[in-house]
Write a protein that holds these residues in place. Structure first.
Motif, PDB file in Angstrom:
ATOM      1  N   LEU A   1      48.429  16.748  87.580  1.00  0.00           N
ATOM      2  CA  LEU A   1      48.302  17.499  86.336  1.00  0.00           C
ATOM      3  C   LEU A   1      47.456  18.736  86.600  1.00  0.00           C
ATOM      4  O   LEU A   1      46.545  18.683  87.438  1.00  0.00           O
ATOM      5  CB  LEU A   1      47.639  16.644  85.257  1.00  0.00           C
ATOM      6  CG  LEU A   1      48.503  15.533  84.653  1.00  0.00           C
ATOM      7  CD1 LEU A   1      47.653  14.658  83.730  1.00  0.00           C
ATOM      8  CD2 LEU A   1      49.671  16.123  83.880  1.00  0.00           C
ATOM      9  N   PRO A   2      47.706  19.853  85.914  1.00  0.00           N
ATOM     10  CA  PRO A   2      48.806  20.043  84.967  1.00  0.00           C
ATOM     11  C   PRO A   2      50.151  20.085  85.673  1.00  0.00           C
ATOM     12  O   PRO A   2      50.236  20.338  86.873  1.00  0.00           O
ATOM     13  CB  PRO A   2      48.476  21.400  84.320  1.00  0.00           C
ATOM     14  CG  PRO A   2      47.711  22.127  85.374  1.00  0.00           C
ATOM     15  CD  PRO A   2      46.886  21.088  86.067  1.00  0.00           C
ATOM     16  N   SER A   3      51.196  19.837  84.905  1.00  0.00           N
ATOM     17  CA  SER A   3      52.547  19.773  85.455  1.00  0.00           C
ATOM     18  C   SER A   3      53.132  21.176  85.535  1.00  0.00           C
ATOM     19  O   SER A   3      53.802  21.645  84.613  1.00  0.00           O
ATOM     20  CB  SER A   3      53.426  18.867  84.592  1.00  0.00           C
ATOM     21  OG  SER A   3      52.909  17.563  84.583  1.00  0.00           O
ATOM     22  N   GLU A   4      52.852  21.864  86.629  1.00  0.00           N
ATOM     23  CA  GLU A   4      53.354  23.213  86.808  1.00  0.00           C
ATOM     24  C   GLU A   4      54.804  23.162  87.284  1.00  0.00           C
ATOM     25  O   GLU A   4      55.129  22.428  88.226  1.00  0.00           O
ATOM     26  CB  GLU A   4      52.500  23.954  87.835  1.00  0.00           C
ATOM     27  CG  GLU A   4      51.032  24.049  87.450  1.00  0.00           C
ATOM     28  CD  GLU A   4      50.212  24.685  88.547  1.00  0.00           C
ATOM     29  OE1 GLU A   4      50.815  25.198  89.504  1.00  0.00           O
ATOM     30  OE2 GLU A   4      48.978  24.669  88.449  1.00  0.00           O
ATOM     31  N   PRO A   5      55.696  23.930  86.654  1.00  0.00           N
ATOM     32  CA  PRO A   5      57.102  23.935  87.101  1.00  0.00           C
ATOM     33  C   PRO A   5      57.229  24.263  88.573  1.00  0.00           C
ATOM     34  O   PRO A   5      58.083  23.692  89.272  1.00  0.00           O
ATOM     35  CB  PRO A   5      57.739  25.012  86.215  1.00  0.00           C
ATOM     36  CG  PRO A   5      56.886  25.057  84.989  1.00  0.00           C
ATOM     37  CD  PRO A   5      55.485  24.772  85.461  1.00  0.00           C
ATOM     38  N   ALA A   6      56.386  25.157  89.087  1.00  0.00           N
ATOM     39  CA  ALA A   6      56.471  25.537  90.498  1.00  0.00           C
ATOM     40  C   ALA A   6      56.205  24.341  91.404  1.00  0.00           C
ATOM     41  O   ALA A   6      56.817  24.222  92.484  1.00  0.00           O
ATOM     42  CB  ALA A   6      55.481  26.656  90.799  1.00  0.00           C
TER      43      ALA A   6
ATOM     44  N   VAL B   1      63.800  13.345  91.689  1.00  0.00           N
ATOM     45  CA  VAL B   1      62.401  13.576  91.327  1.00  0.00           C
ATOM     46  C   VAL B   1      62.228  13.275  89.850  1.00  0.00           C
ATOM     47  O   VAL B   1      62.976  13.791  89.006  1.00  0.00           O
ATOM     48  CB  VAL B   1      61.989  15.029  91.634  1.00  0.00           C
ATOM     49  CG1 VAL B   1      60.529  15.260  91.250  1.00  0.00           C
ATOM     50  CG2 VAL B   1      62.208  15.350  93.110  1.00  0.00           C
ATOM     51  N   ALA B   2      61.253  12.438  89.514  1.00  0.00           N
ATOM     52  CA  ALA B   2      61.022  12.036  88.132  1.00  0.00           C
ATOM     53  C   ALA B   2      60.461  13.201  87.316  1.00  0.00           C
ATOM     54  O   ALA B   2      59.962  14.180  87.873  1.00  0.00           O
ATOM     55  CB  ALA B   2      60.059  10.857  88.092  1.00  0.00           C
ATOM     56  N   PRO B   3      60.534  13.125  85.984  1.00  0.00           N
ATOM     57  CA  PRO B   3      59.981  14.191  85.135  1.00  0.00           C
ATOM     58  C   PRO B   3      58.483  14.342  85.359  1.00  0.00           C
ATOM     59  O   PRO B   3      57.817  13.421  85.849  1.00  0.00           O
ATOM     60  CB  PRO B   3      60.289  13.706  83.715  1.00  0.00           C
ATOM     61  CG  PRO B   3      61.369  12.698  83.868  1.00  0.00           C
ATOM     62  CD  PRO B   3      61.169  12.060  85.197  1.00  0.00           C
ATOM     63  N   PRO B   4      57.922  15.503  84.998  1.00  0.00           N
ATOM     64  CA  PRO B   4      56.473  15.710  85.140  1.00  0.00           C
ATOM     65  C   PRO B   4      55.683  14.660  84.378  1.00  0.00           C
ATOM     66  O   PRO B   4      56.122  14.134  83.358  1.00  0.00           O
ATOM     67  CB  PRO B   4      56.262  17.109  84.546  1.00  0.00           C
ATOM     68  CG  PRO B   4      57.592  17.779  84.641  1.00  0.00           C
ATOM     69  CD  PRO B   4      58.607  16.700  84.483  1.00  0.00           C
ATOM     70  N   LEU B   5      54.492  14.379  84.885  1.00  0.00           N
ATOM     71  CA  LEU B   5      53.626  13.370  84.276  1.00  0.00           C
ATOM     72  C   LEU B   5      53.270  13.706  82.835  1.00  0.00           C
ATOM     73  O   LEU B   5      53.029  12.820  82.017  1.00  0.00           O
ATOM     74  CB  LEU B   5      52.352  13.234  85.120  1.00  0.00           C
ATOM     75  CG  LEU B   5      51.369  12.127  84.758  1.00  0.00           C
ATOM     76  CD1 LEU B   5      52.025  10.763  84.863  1.00  0.00           C
ATOM     77  CD2 LEU B   5      50.146  12.202  85.662  1.00  0.00           C
ATOM     78  N   SER B   6      53.258  14.996  82.492  1.00  0.00           N
ATOM     79  CA  SER B   6      52.868  15.401  81.144  1.00  0.00           C
ATOM     80  C   SER B   6      53.780  14.802  80.075  1.00  0.00           C
ATOM     81  O   SER B   6      53.368  14.644  78.925  1.00  0.00           O
ATOM     82  CB  SER B   6      52.878  16.927  81.034  1.00  0.00           C
ATOM     83  OG  SER B   6      54.139  17.453  81.397  1.00  0.00           O
TER      84      SER B   6
END
Length: 245
Positions: free
Chosen positions: A69-74, A99-104
């Motif tokens: 975190l934070p879940s940066e798109p890059a 790849v799973a979705p961002p943790l956010s």
């Protein structure tokens, strides 16, 4: 053979981080018995993501779960590019990797769980203590390797190079092995068209378009052997250069 779940943290500097990841993986495995649960680090620490991909190349399915975190798109894009570069370099079949979705995406539920499970005592004021006046030894290192962490270089795989460099540095004790090597990530080193870029001092040699295999050649020939790898190097000054010039 079970599918493989890789919990991908950002970095580990000290042993407690590895212990923490091991505990997280074991707890996740108890709730996901159909998966083989492993953990890796995307920047610093072992195992690296590429090492686990190599070790589990025969698995039918690999899922990478980013834990940063934070879940940066890059950052998520960088993981996908790491996977793509790994698959491209293989011969024969490769497992299905996603790849799973961002943790956010799961943060509200996670925060609620943490709030209900508060176990630490309330913080109390601690009397100020003077800082220790300890002595420190200045390291005697002849070589310093700089890995560019600018945007173009990260897009071209500089994060993978950094993880690989740090793993070799730790495995082979390069900091303490003559001639002694230090490594660090930097902001932009300049020649973005040659990404990913690294520079080796004291010569100040620029290397561009570097792969992990080429990084091994630079470590063996330049860092340890003291002789720049001229076929991978780019001379400073003069006209603009492209990769392969």
């Amino acid at each position: 053979m079970k599918p493989v779940l890789i919990l991908l943290a950002k970095a580990a500097i000290a042993a407690p981080a590895h212990t923490d990841m091991r505990s997280i993986a074991e707890n996740a495995a108890s709730m996901l018995p159909e998966w083989q649960v492993l953990w890796a680090f995307s920047e610093q620490g072992k195992p690296t993501l590429r090492a686990l991909l190599d070790a589990n190349a025969q698995a039918p399915h690999i899922r990478v779960v980013p834990l940063s975190l934070p879940s940066e798109p890059a950052a998520v894009n960088a993981i996908s590019r790491t996977v793509q570069r790994w698959a491209k370099g293989r011969t024969g079949s490769a497992p299905v990797i996603d790849v799973a979705p961002p943790l956010s995406a799961a943060m509200p539920e996670l925060i609620a769980t943490l709030v209900r499970a508060v176990s630490m005592p309330p913080a109390r004021a601690v009397p100020a203590t003077p800082l220790p006046n300890d002595a420190a030894q200045v390291p005697d290192h002849r070589t310093r390797v700089l890995v560019c962490s600018g945007g173009p270089c990260m897009n071209a795989g500089a994060g993978d190079l950094w993880a690989h460099l740090r793993a070799r540095q730790e495995d082979e004790k390069l900091r303490h092995r003559a001639p002694g090597m230090m490594s660090c990530r930097t902001s932009c080193l300049g020649p973005c068209a040659l990404a990913p870029v690294l520079q080796v001092w004291p010569e100040g040699t620029y290397y561009g378009g570097i792969t992990q295999d080429q990084l091994d050649r630079i470590i063996d020939g330049h860092v340890i052997g003291g002789i720049p790898v001229v076929e991978l190097a780019y001379a400073p000054g003069g006209p603009k250069q492209r990769l392969g010039d």
